[in-house]
Design an enzyme around this catalytic site. Structure first.
Site, mmCIF file in Angstrom:
data_model
loop_
_atom_site.group_PDB
_atom_site.id
_atom_site.type_symbol
_atom_site.label_atom_id
_atom_site.label_comp_id
_atom_site.label_asym_id
_atom_site.label_seq_id
_atom_site.Cartn_x
_atom_site.Cartn_y
_atom_site.Cartn_z
ATOM 1 N N ASP A 72 0.880 -1.170 0.000
ATOM 2 C CA ASP A 72 0.000 0.000 0.000
ATOM 3 C C ASP A 72 0.920 1.223 0.000
ATOM 4 O O ASP A 72 2.125 1.102 0.257
ATOM 5 C CB ASP A 72 -0.884 -0.029 1.248
ATOM 6 N N LEU A 73 0.377 2.394 -0.272
ATOM 7 C CA LEU A 73 1.191 3.615 -0.319
ATOM 8 C C LEU A 73 1.067 4.435 0.959
ATOM 9 O O LEU A 73 2.009 4.570 1.729
ATOM 10 C CB LEU A 73 0.798 4.449 -1.531
ATOM 11 N N ASP A 74 -0.122 4.977 1.186
ATOM 12 C CA ASP A 74 -0.335 5.869 2.322
ATOM 13 C C ASP A 74 -0.225 5.130 3.645
ATOM 14 O O ASP A 74 -0.918 4.140 3.871
ATOM 15 C CB ASP A 74 -1.718 6.533 2.230
ATOM 16 N N THR A 90 0.766 10.358 3.608
ATOM 17 C CA THR A 90 0.009 11.459 3.017
ATOM 18 C C THR A 90 -1.388 11.534 3.622
ATOM 19 O O THR A 90 -2.234 12.279 3.145
ATOM 20 C CB THR A 90 -0.111 11.297 1.489
ATOM 21 N N LYS A 143 -9.500 5.538 5.812
ATOM 22 C CA LYS A 143 -8.160 5.020 5.502
ATOM 23 C C LYS A 143 -8.251 3.798 4.598
ATOM 24 O O LYS A 143 -8.968 2.847 4.890
ATOM 25 C CB LYS A 143 -7.416 4.667 6.788
ATOM 26 N N GLY A 144 -7.543 3.839 3.490
ATOM 27 C CA GLY A 144 -7.519 2.725 2.558
ATOM 28 C C GLY A 144 -8.728 2.634 1.655
ATOM 29 O O GLY A 144 -8.837 1.711 0.851
ATOM 30 N N ARG A 177 -11.779 7.045 -3.424
ATOM 31 C CA ARG A 177 -12.278 8.414 -3.383
ATOM 32 C C ARG A 177 -13.805 8.509 -3.344
ATOM 33 O O ARG A 177 -14.380 9.179 -2.484
ATOM 34 C CB ARG A 177 -11.738 9.188 -4.600
ATOM 35 N N SER A 208 -2.553 0.773 -4.329
ATOM 36 C CA SER A 208 -3.034 1.920 -3.561
ATOM 37 C C SER A 208 -4.390 2.374 -4.065
ATOM 38 O O SER A 208 -4.666 2.355 -5.261
ATOM 39 C CB SER A 208 -2.038 3.081 -3.679
ATOM 40 N N ALA A 209 -5.235 2.799 -3.126
ATOM 41 C CA ALA A 209 -6.536 3.345 -3.493
ATOM 42 C C ALA A 209 -6.394 4.727 -4.136
ATOM 43 O O ALA A 209 -7.322 5.227 -4.758
ATOM 44 C CB ALA A 209 -7.432 3.440 -2.258
ATOM 45 N N SER A 210 -5.221 5.317 -4.000
ATOM 46 C CA SER A 210 -4.990 6.660 -4.536
ATOM 47 C C SER A 210 -4.675 6.637 -6.027
ATOM 48 O O SER A 210 -3.771 5.932 -6.475
ATOM 49 C CB SER A 210 -3.827 7.321 -3.793
ATOM 50 N N ASN A 259 -3.445 9.049 -7.429
ATOM 51 C CA ASN A 259 -2.259 9.898 -7.561
ATOM 52 C C ASN A 259 -0.981 9.157 -7.184
ATOM 53 O O ASN A 259 0.077 9.764 -7.079
ATOM 54 C CB ASN A 259 -2.406 11.129 -6.664
ATOM 55 N N LYS A 262 -10.853 -1.217 -1.790
ATOM 56 C CA LYS A 262 -10.685 -1.967 -0.545
ATOM 57 C C LYS A 262 -11.888 -1.703 0.373
ATOM 58 O O LYS A 262 -12.399 -0.582 0.374
ATOM 59 C CB LYS A 262 -9.392 -1.532 0.156
ATOM 60 N N GLU A 310 0.098 -3.470 4.507
ATOM 61 C CA GLU A 310 -0.944 -2.466 4.662
ATOM 62 C C GLU A 310 -0.920 -1.833 6.044
ATOM 63 O O GLU A 310 -0.359 -2.397 6.988
ATOM 64 C CB GLU A 310 -2.323 -3.121 4.463
ATOM 65 N N ASP A 311 -1.557 -0.660 6.150
ATOM 66 C CA ASP A 311 -1.670 -0.006 7.449
ATOM 67 C C ASP A 311 -3.124 0.171 7.876
ATOM 68 O O ASP A 311 -3.389 0.722 8.944
ATOM 69 C CB ASP A 311 -0.994 1.373 7.420
#
Length: 219
Positions: free
Chosen positions: A8-10, A16, A44-45, A48, A115-117, A119, A146, A170-171
């Protein structure tokens, strides 16, 4: 046999989350919805549009907007978020992560991002990590965000490996659920209570190491 690690990213590679919070808070207040950090944990996760739906449900206004208007609201939030993340640099990589990524690649494993982002590629470039990854699963290319497994399954498919040959990191609780639903070994980083279903857990990124993750997978 493990062949790939999917991150995952964030909250795992960089944090972020604060920028997402500020962007969603500004949008929520603009349409008359009180938004705090406690509620933000539920986003979180989450993708959008799903995040927007949760905010609108919080304000009991989910039926007050057309689909087109909701898309405009989500775009407005994203535009604000993109302005906020322009200051991200290599210094914003979470402690220990760059070393872990190098260790994974050095030992011949594939690296994917789930990632769900939307960006995510832009953020990775700002961090100087874009070239490290063998694939970046596009959140816009999956039907469900997710906790559905779609984004992790897409990453595994792009890497041309079976889900059972992947380890997901993941976080967020929704991310751990997504990893498990995909049939992967789940590593959780962060809040112990929300990540209690993870197969292997650490409180922060400095505790992550390739050796410990692989040993946990074998046990």
């Amino acid at each position: 046999m493990i062949k790939a690690f999917i991150f995952d990213l964030d909250g795992v590679i960089t944090d972020t989350a604060e920028y997402h919070y500020l962007a969603w808070k500004a949008l929520a207040e603009e349409i008359g919805i009180t938004f705090d950090r406690e509620f933000n944990e539920k986003l979180k996760g989450v993708g959008r549009m799903d995040s927007l739906e949760r905010i609108l449900e919080l304000g009991k206004t989910q039926h007050d907007f057309t689909l087109g208007e909701k898309e405009q609201l989500a775009t407005k939030k994203n535009d604000h978020y993109k302005q906020l993340i322009t200051n991200i640099t290599h210094e914003d990589i979470l402690p220990g992560i760059e070393e872990l990524l190098k260790e994974i690649k050095k030992n011949g494993y594939l690296l994917g991002l789930a990632s769900a982002s939307k960006n995510a590629p832009e953020v990775l470039r700002s961090l100087g990590l874009y070239e490290q990854f063998d694939c970046i699963a596009d959140a816009a290319a999956v039907e469900k965000s997710k906790p559905a497994p779609d984004i992790f399954l897409l990453a595994a498919s792009m890497l041309k490996v079976e889900p059972s040959q992947c380890i997901g990191i993941e976080d967020a609780e929704s991310g751990i659920e997504a990893i498990h639903s995909a049939g992967m070994f789940a590593v959780g980083v962060g809040d112990e209570e929300s990540l209690k279903s993870a197969d292997y857990y650490v409180s922060n990124t400095t505790e992550l190491s390739l050796e410990n993750i692989l040993n946990a997978r074998k046990s």
